[in-house]
Design an enzyme around this catalytic site. Structure first.
Site, mmCIF file in Angstrom:
data_model
loop_
_atom_site.group_PDB
_atom_site.id
_atom_site.type_symbol
_atom_site.label_atom_id
_atom_site.label_comp_id
_atom_site.label_asym_id
_atom_site.label_seq_id
_atom_site.Cartn_x
_atom_site.Cartn_y
_atom_site.Cartn_z
ATOM 1 N N GLY A 1 0.154 -20.357 -2.352
ATOM 2 C CA GLY A 1 -0.240 -19.075 -1.757
ATOM 3 C C GLY A 1 -0.478 -19.186 -0.257
ATOM 4 N N HIS A 2 0.322 -20.015 0.435
ATOM 5 C CA HIS A 2 0.068 -20.292 1.873
ATOM 6 C C HIS A 2 0.354 -19.094 2.773
ATOM 7 C CE1 HIS A 2 4.380 -20.628 1.699
ATOM 8 N NE2 HIS A 2 4.408 -20.549 3.009
ATOM 9 N N TRP B 1 -15.040 6.101 -0.008
ATOM 10 C CA TRP B 1 -15.382 6.097 -1.438
ATOM 11 C C TRP B 1 -16.819 5.663 -1.655
ATOM 12 C CZ3 TRP B 1 -11.703 4.112 -5.754
ATOM 13 C CH2 TRP B 1 -10.583 4.945 -5.822
ATOM 14 N N GLY C 1 -0.723 -16.036 1.969
ATOM 15 C CA GLY C 1 -1.813 -15.090 1.759
ATOM 16 C C GLY C 1 -2.901 -15.266 2.802
ATOM 17 N N HIS D 1 -9.114 -4.540 0.012
ATOM 18 C CA HIS D 1 -10.568 -4.625 -0.125
ATOM 19 C C HIS D 1 -11.228 -3.712 0.910
ATOM 20 C CE1 HIS D 1 -9.609 -8.635 -2.061
ATOM 21 N NE2 HIS D 1 -10.353 -8.024 -2.956
ATOM 22 N N VAL E 1 -6.059 -16.239 2.426
ATOM 23 C CA VAL E 1 -6.834 -17.474 2.266
ATOM 24 C C VAL E 1 -5.947 -18.695 2.470
ATOM 25 C CG1 VAL E 1 -8.135 -18.829 0.584
ATOM 26 C CG2 VAL E 1 -8.509 -16.363 0.748
ATOM 27 N N SER F 1 -13.770 -15.961 -7.371
ATOM 28 C CA SER F 1 -14.318 -14.913 -6.521
ATOM 29 C C SER F 1 -15.662 -14.491 -7.108
ATOM 30 C CB SER F 1 -13.323 -13.755 -6.445
ATOM 31 O OG SER F 1 -13.881 -12.591 -6.934
ATOM 32 N N SER F 2 -16.478 -13.836 -6.288
ATOM 33 C CA SER F 2 -17.849 -13.554 -6.725
ATOM 34 C C SER F 2 -17.906 -12.507 -7.843
ATOM 35 C CB SER F 2 -18.697 -13.113 -5.536
ATOM 36 O OG SER F 2 -18.107 -11.994 -4.930
ATOM 37 N N CYS F 3 -16.771 -11.873 -8.171
ATOM 38 C CA CYS F 3 -16.764 -10.894 -9.270
ATOM 39 C C CYS F 3 -16.899 -11.563 -10.638
ATOM 40 C CB CYS F 3 -15.513 -10.031 -9.233
ATOM 41 S SG CYS F 3 -14.040 -10.967 -9.621
ATOM 42 N N TYR G 1 -9.629 -9.445 -14.130
ATOM 43 C CA TYR G 1 -9.489 -10.442 -13.059
ATOM 44 C C TYR G 1 -10.582 -11.501 -13.168
ATOM 45 C CZ TYR G 1 -9.331 -12.000 -8.122
ATOM 46 O OH TYR G 1 -9.240 -12.728 -6.966
ATOM 47 N N LYS H 1 -10.461 -15.638 -13.726
ATOM 48 C CA LYS H 1 -11.098 -16.599 -12.804
ATOM 49 C C LYS H 1 -12.081 -17.491 -13.553
ATOM 50 C CE LYS H 1 -9.142 -15.624 -8.929
ATOM 51 N NZ LYS H 1 -8.259 -16.636 -8.343
ATOM 52 N N PRO I 1 -15.866 -17.907 -3.417
ATOM 53 C CA PRO I 1 -16.191 -17.241 -2.159
ATOM 54 C C PRO I 1 -16.653 -15.801 -2.373
ATOM 55 C CG PRO I 1 -13.899 -18.036 -2.207
ATOM 56 C CD PRO I 1 -14.419 -18.042 -3.612
HETATM 57 N N1 LIG Z 1 -9.570 -11.883 -0.350
HETATM 58 C C1 LIG Z 1 -10.827 -12.091 -0.700
HETATM 59 O O1 LIG Z 1 -11.766 -11.394 -0.272
HETATM 60 C C2 LIG Z 1 -11.186 -13.206 -1.633
HETATM 61 C C3 LIG Z 1 -12.513 -13.379 -1.938
HETATM 62 C C4 LIG Z 1 -12.870 -14.384 -2.792
HETATM 63 C C5 LIG Z 1 -11.884 -15.181 -3.330
HETATM 64 N N2 LIG Z 1 -10.589 -15.002 -3.017
HETATM 65 C C6 LIG Z 1 -9.593 -15.857 -3.672
HETATM 66 O O2 LIG Z 1 -8.712 -16.465 -2.777
HETATM 67 C C7 LIG Z 1 -7.435 -16.587 -3.376
HETATM 68 C C8 LIG Z 1 -6.374 -16.009 -2.462
HETATM 69 O O3 LIG Z 1 -6.696 -14.669 -2.126
HETATM 70 P P1 LIG Z 1 -6.027 -13.912 -0.887
HETATM 71 O O4 LIG Z 1 -6.985 -12.864 -0.477
HETATM 72 O O5 LIG Z 1 -5.511 -14.885 0.112
HETATM 73 O O6 LIG Z 1 -4.802 -13.183 -1.603
HETATM 74 P P2 LIG Z 1 -3.387 -12.779 -0.977
HETATM 75 O O7 LIG Z 1 -3.490 -12.554 0.487
HETATM 76 O O8 LIG Z 1 -2.865 -11.687 -1.831
HETATM 77 O O9 LIG Z 1 -2.518 -14.084 -1.205
HETATM 78 C C9 LIG Z 1 -2.130 -14.493 -2.462
HETATM 79 C C10 LIG Z 1 -0.958 -15.424 -2.311
HETATM 80 O O10 LIG Z 1 -0.544 -15.806 -3.636
HETATM 81 C C11 LIG Z 1 0.869 -15.762 -3.661
HETATM 82 N N3 LIG Z 1 1.366 -15.517 -5.004
HETATM 83 C C12 LIG Z 1 0.957 -14.565 -5.893
HETATM 84 N N4 LIG Z 1 1.689 -14.626 -7.007
HETATM 85 C C13 LIG Z 1 2.588 -15.633 -6.817
HETATM 86 C C14 LIG Z 1 3.630 -16.179 -7.608
HETATM 87 N N5 LIG Z 1 3.913 -15.708 -8.835
HETATM 88 N N6 LIG Z 1 4.342 -17.207 -7.108
HETATM 89 C C15 LIG Z 1 4.098 -17.686 -5.870
HETATM 90 N N7 LIG Z 1 3.120 -17.219 -5.073
HETATM 91 C C16 LIG Z 1 2.383 -16.196 -5.547
HETATM 92 C C17 LIG Z 1 1.237 -14.605 -2.748
HETATM 93 O O11 LIG Z 1 2.572 -14.761 -2.373
HETATM 94 P P3 LIG Z 1 3.371 -13.631 -1.557
HETATM 95 O O12 LIG Z 1 2.981 -13.877 -0.134
HETATM 96 O O13 LIG Z 1 4.793 -13.917 -1.816
HETATM 97 O O14 LIG Z 1 2.908 -12.313 -2.099
HETATM 98 C C18 LIG Z 1 0.252 -14.817 -1.623
HETATM 99 O O15 LIG Z 1 0.760 -15.735 -0.682
HETATM 100 C C19 LIG Z 1 -7.526 -15.909 -4.741
HETATM 101 O O16 LIG Z 1 -7.747 -16.865 -5.729
HETATM 102 C C20 LIG Z 1 -8.737 -15.040 -4.621
HETATM 103 O O17 LIG Z 1 -9.397 -14.853 -5.848
HETATM 104 C C21 LIG Z 1 -10.202 -14.028 -2.171
#
Ligand SMILES: NC(=O)c1ccc[n+]([C@@H]2O[C@H](COP(=O)([O-])OP(=O)(O)OC[C@H]3O[C@@H](n4cnc5c(N)ncnc54)[C@H](OP(=O)(O)O)[C@@H]3O)[C@@H](O)[C@H]2O)c1
Length: 318
Positions: free
Chosen positions: A11-12, A203, A14, A180, A16, A108-110, A137, A141, A164
């Site tokens: 997920g590089h 909202w 994304g 979010h 995070v 995640s904190s949920c 979700y 997790k 987180p």
């Molecule tokens: N965002 C927050 O506030 C938050 C808070 C707490 C925890 N987290 C945790 O941090 C982690 C990442 O979150 P994020 O916010 O960075 O999410 P994000 O921006 O949506 O990134 C998710 C990444 O996962 C990749 N991915 C999803 N399905 C895939 C698949 N089938 N094959 C290959 N890659 C796939 C996506 O690829 P594409 O780029 O191709 O779509 C994207 O790069 C999650 O576990 C989340 O629970 C996030």
């Protein structure tokens, strides 16, 4: 972690994953393994196992997931539970099969109960009912956390999880249908300012309180945990994971005012109280991680300023 050992970040692209990538590069890690989704679909077990067999990463940080805000979680619960279980099952089991030395799973904190005492401690996991809008979700997790713990219990694998709070920063999702709260507010106030709108409707009632951490701080914490904490340090304390956050919350109303001030929006903020607030308070107890020596660096106002600048420069590419 040795600077030349191979680290796979899933997920590089994304929010995070890209922050963890930047952090590792800034700290001088030179052997970072990444793959675009088109080259490696993490839902496909055989492709994931072939990838691990060929590349043999020493460390894995799993930042790939199906992620979204209340609306997306509530509308697509089947996709959220199926995709997250599938991705994490494939990665965790492949990491075990191909001898990965250490794996970090991100939750995640949920995962904490809807009526969880505040601040939420690691020991509060599975002590009550989940918030229904994102229970699919959260269950995925929780399964990931228990899977890491189980692989430690049965095989001695150094697999562990961090939880987180709400994160924000560069590469966040600013699509109003799936984002979010914090990036949604940045976009709404920016567009309202550009269009000279008299008011912005949000909202909920605005009284719900949330905790936010800049994603660069979260990435720094992830590397800190990879470098300094062993799975046994966590599981031997009868906890399953470590919280990562700022340890303080802010009401959505105060957040909205802070963001509108930073953006320079002068109109009125209206609350649509028929829409759900979600959990009223959500703040993590981060004392365990802080006692281990980690602390966040970026204040909320500084982080929002930086994220707004990033949004203005990148919004046309998103
Ligand atoms: N965002 C927050 O506030 C938050 C808070 C707490 C925890 N987290 C945790 O941090 C982690 C990442 O979150 P994020 O916010 O960075 O999410 P994000 O921006 O949506 O990134 C998710 C990444 O996962 C990749 N991915 C999803 N399905 C895939 C698949 N089938 N094959 C290959 N890659 C796939 C996506 O690829 P594409 O780029 O191709 O779509 C994207 O790069 C999650 O576990 C989340 O629970 C996030």
């Amino acid at each position: 972690m040795n600077k030349s050992q191979k680290i796979f970040i899933s997920g590089h692209k994304g929010m995070v994953g890209s922050a963890i990538h930047r952090e590792l590069q800034n700290q001088g890690f030179s052997n970072i393994l990444i793959r675009d989704r088109k080259d490696l679909d993490l839902m496909e077990k055989s492709s994931v196992f072939q990838f691990f067999k060929e590349n043999k990463p020493t460390f894995v940080i799993n930042a790939a997931a199906r992620v979204g805000g209340i609306h997306a979680n509530n509308t697509f619960p089947a996709e959220f539970i199926y995709q997250n279980l599938q991705i994490q099952n494939n990665i965790i089991h492949a990491a075990h099969t191909y001898g990965v030395e250490k794996l970090l799973f991100l939750g995640s904190s949920c995962i904490y109960p809807r009526e969880c005492p505040q601040p939420m401690q690691e020991t509060h996991l599975m002590t009550g009912h989940l918030e229904p809008t994102n229970d699919a979700y959260a269950i995925a997790k929780i399964a990931g956390i228990i899977m890491c713990q189980s692989y430690y219990r049965q095989y001695g694998d150094n697999f562990l999880s961090i939880m987180p709070c709400n994160l924000y920063g560069p590469n966040d999702n600013f699509d109003l249908a799936s984002s979010h709260v914090l990036p949604a507010l940045i976009r709404k106030f920016h567009e309202a300012k550009m269009n000279q709108q008299a008011s912005v409707t949000l909202w909920g009632t605005g009284i719900a309180r949330r905790e936010f951490l800049h994603v660069d701080d979260m990435a720094n914490a992830a590397v800190f945990v990879m470098n300094h904490i062993h799975a046994k340090d966590i599981y031997s304390q009868n906890i399953t994971h470590l919280n990562v956050g700022a340890g303080k919350d802010i009401s959505i109303k105060a957040l909205a005012e802070m963001i509108s001030d930073i953006i320079g929006y002068k109109g009125q903020i209206v609350y649509n109280t028929e829409q759900p607030d979600g959990m009223l308070v959500k703040c993590l107890d981060v004392s365990r991680l802080y006692q281990l020596g980690w602390h966040y660096r970026i204040s909320l106002s500084e982080g929002i300023r930086q994220t707004y600048n990033w949004y203005k420069q990148n919004k046309d590419n998103k």
